[in-house]
Enzyme design. Structure first.
Site, PDB file in Angstrom:
ATOM      1  N   ARG A 122      25.900  28.423  19.226  1.00  0.00           N
ATOM      2  CA  ARG A 122      26.733  28.213  18.021  1.00  0.00           C
ATOM      3  C   ARG A 122      26.501  29.264  16.918  1.00  0.00           C
ATOM      4  O   ARG A 122      26.792  29.016  15.759  1.00  0.00           O
ATOM      5  CB  ARG A 122      26.520  26.815  17.431  1.00  0.00           C
ATOM      6  CG  ARG A 122      26.908  25.714  18.389  1.00  0.00           C
ATOM      7  CD  ARG A 122      27.151  24.412  17.663  1.00  0.00           C
ATOM      8  NE  ARG A 122      27.592  23.395  18.609  1.00  0.00           N
ATOM      9  CZ  ARG A 122      26.768  22.571  19.261  1.00  0.00           C
ATOM     10  NH1 ARG A 122      25.471  22.640  19.058  1.00  0.00           N
ATOM     11  NH2 ARG A 122      27.250  21.690  20.095  1.00  0.00           N
ATOM     12  N   LYS A 144      35.316  40.248  12.044  1.00  0.00           N
ATOM     13  CA  LYS A 144      36.328  39.744  12.982  1.00  0.00           C
ATOM     14  C   LYS A 144      35.836  40.055  14.384  1.00  0.00           C
ATOM     15  O   LYS A 144      35.578  41.210  14.716  1.00  0.00           O
ATOM     16  CB  LYS A 144      37.660  40.449  12.764  1.00  0.00           C
ATOM     17  CG  LYS A 144      38.493  39.847  11.662  1.00  0.00           C
ATOM     18  CD  LYS A 144      39.881  40.461  11.724  1.00  0.00           C
ATOM     19  CE  LYS A 144      40.794  39.847  10.680  1.00  0.00           C
ATOM     20  NZ  LYS A 144      42.145  40.431  10.755  1.00  0.00           N
ATOM     21  N   GLU A 186      43.381  54.663  11.605  1.00  0.00           N
ATOM     22  CA  GLU A 186      42.892  53.645  10.666  1.00  0.00           C
ATOM     23  C   GLU A 186      42.542  54.261   9.312  1.00  0.00           C
ATOM     24  O   GLU A 186      42.702  53.633   8.270  1.00  0.00           O
ATOM     25  CB  GLU A 186      41.669  52.915  11.244  1.00  0.00           C
ATOM     26  CG  GLU A 186      41.942  52.125  12.525  1.00  0.00           C
ATOM     27  CD  GLU A 186      42.711  50.813  12.317  1.00  0.00           C
ATOM     28  OE1 GLU A 186      43.051  50.469  11.171  1.00  0.00           O
ATOM     29  OE2 GLU A 186      42.966  50.128  13.329  1.00  0.00           O
ATOM     30  N   LYS A 230      37.352  48.901   3.123  1.00  0.00           N
ATOM     31  CA  LYS A 230      37.241  47.706   3.962  1.00  0.00           C
ATOM     32  C   LYS A 230      36.298  46.686   3.304  1.00  0.00           C
ATOM     33  O   LYS A 230      36.584  45.491   3.268  1.00  0.00           O
ATOM     34  CB  LYS A 230      36.733  48.094   5.358  1.00  0.00           C
ATOM     35  CG  LYS A 230      36.549  46.909   6.301  1.00  0.00           C
ATOM     36  CD  LYS A 230      37.732  46.710   7.236  1.00  0.00           C
ATOM     37  CE  LYS A 230      37.641  45.453   8.062  1.00  0.00           C
ATOM     38  NZ  LYS A 230      37.899  45.667   9.483  1.00  0.00           N
ATOM     39  N   GLU A 240      40.763  36.093   5.485  1.00  0.00           N
ATOM     40  CA  GLU A 240      42.182  36.456   5.533  1.00  0.00           C
ATOM     41  C   GLU A 240      43.119  35.344   5.050  1.00  0.00           C
ATOM     42  O   GLU A 240      44.098  34.997   5.709  1.00  0.00           O
ATOM     43  CB  GLU A 240      42.570  36.903   6.950  1.00  0.00           C
ATOM     44  CG  GLU A 240      43.765  37.828   6.938  1.00  0.00           C
ATOM     45  CD  GLU A 240      44.004  38.530   8.274  1.00  0.00           C
ATOM     46  OE1 GLU A 240      45.098  38.380   8.806  1.00  0.00           O
ATOM     47  OE2 GLU A 240      43.113  39.233   8.744  1.00  0.00           O
ATOM     48  N   ARG A 244      43.352  40.142   2.582  1.00  0.00           N
ATOM     49  CA  ARG A 244      42.824  40.841   3.762  1.00  0.00           C
ATOM     50  C   ARG A 244      43.912  41.187   4.776  1.00  0.00           C
ATOM     51  O   ARG A 244      43.756  42.131   5.564  1.00  0.00           O
ATOM     52  CB  ARG A 244      41.721  40.002   4.428  1.00  0.00           C
ATOM     53  CG  ARG A 244      41.065  40.730   5.596  1.00  0.00           C
ATOM     54  CD  ARG A 244      39.792  40.082   6.124  1.00  0.00           C
ATOM     55  NE  ARG A 244      39.305  40.841   7.267  1.00  0.00           N
ATOM     56  CZ  ARG A 244      38.119  40.670   7.837  1.00  0.00           C
ATOM     57  NH1 ARG A 244      37.282  39.761   7.363  1.00  0.00           N
ATOM     58  NH2 ARG A 244      37.757  41.397   8.872  1.00  0.00           N
ATOM     59  N   ASN A 248      46.042  44.783   8.111  1.00  0.00           N
ATOM     60  CA  ASN A 248      46.852  44.781   9.332  1.00  0.00           C
ATOM     61  C   ASN A 248      48.080  45.671   9.212  1.00  0.00           C
ATOM     62  O   ASN A 248      48.992  45.584  10.041  1.00  0.00           O
ATOM     63  CB  ASN A 248      47.291  43.352   9.667  1.00  0.00           C
ATOM     64  CG  ASN A 248      46.110  42.499  10.059  1.00  0.00           C
ATOM     65  OD1 ASN A 248      45.308  42.889  10.894  1.00  0.00           O
ATOM     66  ND2 ASN A 248      45.980  41.344   9.439  1.00  0.00           N
ATOM     67  N   HIS A 251      49.739  47.109  12.218  1.00  0.00           N
ATOM     68  CA  HIS A 251      49.202  46.403  13.378  1.00  0.00           C
ATOM     69  C   HIS A 251      50.169  45.392  13.998  1.00  0.00           C
ATOM     70  O   HIS A 251      50.000  44.996  15.141  1.00  0.00           O
ATOM     71  CB  HIS A 251      47.903  45.683  13.004  1.00  0.00           C
ATOM     72  CG  HIS A 251      46.738  46.622  12.805  1.00  0.00           C
ATOM     73  ND1 HIS A 251      46.775  47.666  11.915  1.00  0.00           N
ATOM     74  CD2 HIS A 251      45.515  46.661  13.388  1.00  0.00           C
ATOM     75  CE1 HIS A 251      45.604  48.311  11.962  1.00  0.00           C
ATOM     76  NE2 HIS A 251      44.830  47.721  12.850  1.00  0.00           N
ATOM     77  N   HIS A 255      50.159  45.728  17.924  1.00  0.00           N
ATOM     78  CA  HIS A 255      49.637  44.752  18.877  1.00  0.00           C
ATOM     79  C   HIS A 255      50.673  44.411  19.949  1.00  0.00           C
ATOM     80  O   HIS A 255      50.331  44.227  21.117  1.00  0.00           O
ATOM     81  CB  HIS A 255      49.181  43.477  18.155  1.00  0.00           C
ATOM     82  CG  HIS A 255      47.905  43.657  17.396  1.00  0.00           C
ATOM     83  ND1 HIS A 255      47.474  42.760  16.439  1.00  0.00           N
ATOM     84  CD2 HIS A 255      46.951  44.619  17.448  1.00  0.00           C
ATOM     85  CE1 HIS A 255      46.314  43.183  15.944  1.00  0.00           C
ATOM     86  NE2 HIS A 255      45.983  44.305  16.536  1.00  0.00           N
ATOM     87  N   HIS A 268      44.333  51.755  20.838  1.00  0.00           N
ATOM     88  CA  HIS A 268      44.626  50.986  19.626  1.00  0.00           C
ATOM     89  C   HIS A 268      45.083  51.885  18.471  1.00  0.00           C
ATOM     90  O   HIS A 268      46.066  51.591  17.791  1.00  0.00           O
ATOM     91  CB  HIS A 268      43.391  50.176  19.210  1.00  0.00           C
ATOM     92  CG  HIS A 268      43.602  49.361  17.967  1.00  0.00           C
ATOM     93  ND1 HIS A 268      44.568  48.358  17.894  1.00  0.00           N
ATOM     94  CD2 HIS A 268      43.025  49.407  16.741  1.00  0.00           C
ATOM     95  CE1 HIS A 268      44.544  47.829  16.663  1.00  0.00           C
ATOM     96  NE2 HIS A 268      43.627  48.444  15.967  1.00  0.00           N
TER      97      HIS A 268
END
Length: 364
Positions: A122, A144, A186, A230, A240, A244, A248, A251, A255, A268
């Site tokens: 956990r 993330k 990026e 960042k 997010e 935040r 993206n 993105h 994606h 990517h």
């Protein structure tokens, strides 16, 4: 010269250390964090061959007991079945709650190691040692973690912040050119969404397509300013809930393109470049962004030798359909991050499908 950037969070803040030759100081830096003695080092065979022994030596010299696990390289191996290999190694070696997983690699290794650390017992400690430009400026920072589902990228994952991010810029010298360019996508993103000054500095550089043609001062600025951007955004909105989402930028379509091409055609960063061109054009069509500024963005993308057109054979209707599976969809509406000026973006879900279709058709 080491520079430290703080990621300030309500629960667990941490440092991003940008340190030339820092790979040899990892053990010492980790000792200051009061972690348990056991470390599971996750990498891929190529990166481990280049840097694994130095990392092991540094950790062992600081008194850590280290076991390692190497995964297949590449986005298409970012799956639950590959994470299983990390769990198996953790179990065999009795990795405990006080133990630490260290990710030595690019974004894929970082995402998978972070996800394993988030879910093993956990949640245990984890440290990022990014070896690609993309991971240094983006993927390794902000917690993330996750893996891909055959139907979409990063759909399975968790927020799990690292205890430390150690960036050694010297590692970039061994980075393949295509990977370096992917990272530049990026960096250009940060210029468009947050840092107009960084954007201007990149415009002044003759080339952005290879490390050896870029002045050392600009590389330093790229690393420092991108990481700071960042850290600022994540510090204001860790999970997010709002701001935040601007990270993206580019993105949403990226994606879709990645998953529709099976993560085998574009990497990517290349997909993000295509997505930024598309988002820029959408913003221009909606009257939100000046055409000249969109052209300046696209010129930087081309200067980094990144693609500005869709890969052959990608079906536009399939892209539009795939957008519905995006993690940013809210109440069934696709949210786009669109620029209003260089350094400023806005989030909107009012983009008509026809506008998306027109822009993508022009990018075939």
């Amino acid at each position: 010269m080491t520079s430290i950037i703080n990621v300030n969070l309500p629960e667990q803040s941490y440092e991003i250390a940008i340190a030339p030759g820092g790979i040899d100081q990892l053990g010492e830096m980790m000792s200051n964090l009061k972690l348990g003695k056991k470390v599971l080092l996750v990498s891929n065979p190529t990166i481990f061959k280049n840097y694994g022994q130095r990392v092991l030596a540094s950790l062992e010299a600081a008194g850590f007991e280290v076991v390692s696990c190497n995964l297949s390289p590449g986005e298409r191996y970012k799956t639950l079945s590959c994470v299983q290999k990390i769990y198996d190694t953790a179990l065999e070696n009795r990795i405990e709650r006080s133990s630490t997983m260290v990710a030595l690699g690019g974004g894929v290794i970082g995402d998978m190691t972070g996800f394993a650390a988030a879910t093993w017992l956990r949640g245990i400690n984890f440290v990022q040692v990014p070896t690609s430009l993309l991971a240094m400026v983006d993927a390794a920072i902000g917690g993330k973690t996750g893996v891909n589902h055959p139907q979409g990228k990063n759909l399975i994952g968790a927020f799990h912040q690292p205890r430390l991010v150690l960036i050694d810029p010297e590692v970039l010298k061994s980075l393949p050119v295509r990977e370096f360019r992917a990272g530049m996508a990026e960096v250009i993103k940060y210029g468009v969404i947050w840092d107009a000054e960084l954007f201007a500095q990149m415009e002044e550089s003759k080339r952005l397509d290879q490390l050896r043609y870029i002045k050392a001062e600009l590389i330093e600025a790229i690393l420092n300013r991108s990481c700071q951007a960042k850290a600022d955004v994540v510090g204001k909105d860790e999970k997010e809930a709002g701001l935040r989402a601007i990270l993206n930028y580019g993105h949403t379509i990226a994606h879709a393109v990645e998953s529709l091409t099976g993560y085998r055609v574009v990497n990517h960063g290349e997909a993000v470049a295509i997505g930024m061109v598309a988002a820029g054009q959408i913003a221009v069509k909606l009257g939100m962004w000046k055409k000249e500024e969109a052209e300046r963005q696209d010129a930087l993308i081309q200067k980094a030798s990144l693609p500005t057109k869709l890969p052959d054979g990608v079906d536009i209707e399939a892209i539009i359909e795939s957008l519905q599976l995006d993690k940013k969809v809210k109440a069934g509406k696709v949210r786009f991050i669109l620029p209003t000026q260089i350094g400023v973006v806005t989030i909107t879900d009012e983009v008509p499908s026809d506008t998306i279709r027109e822009v993508l058709q022009a990018m075939q």
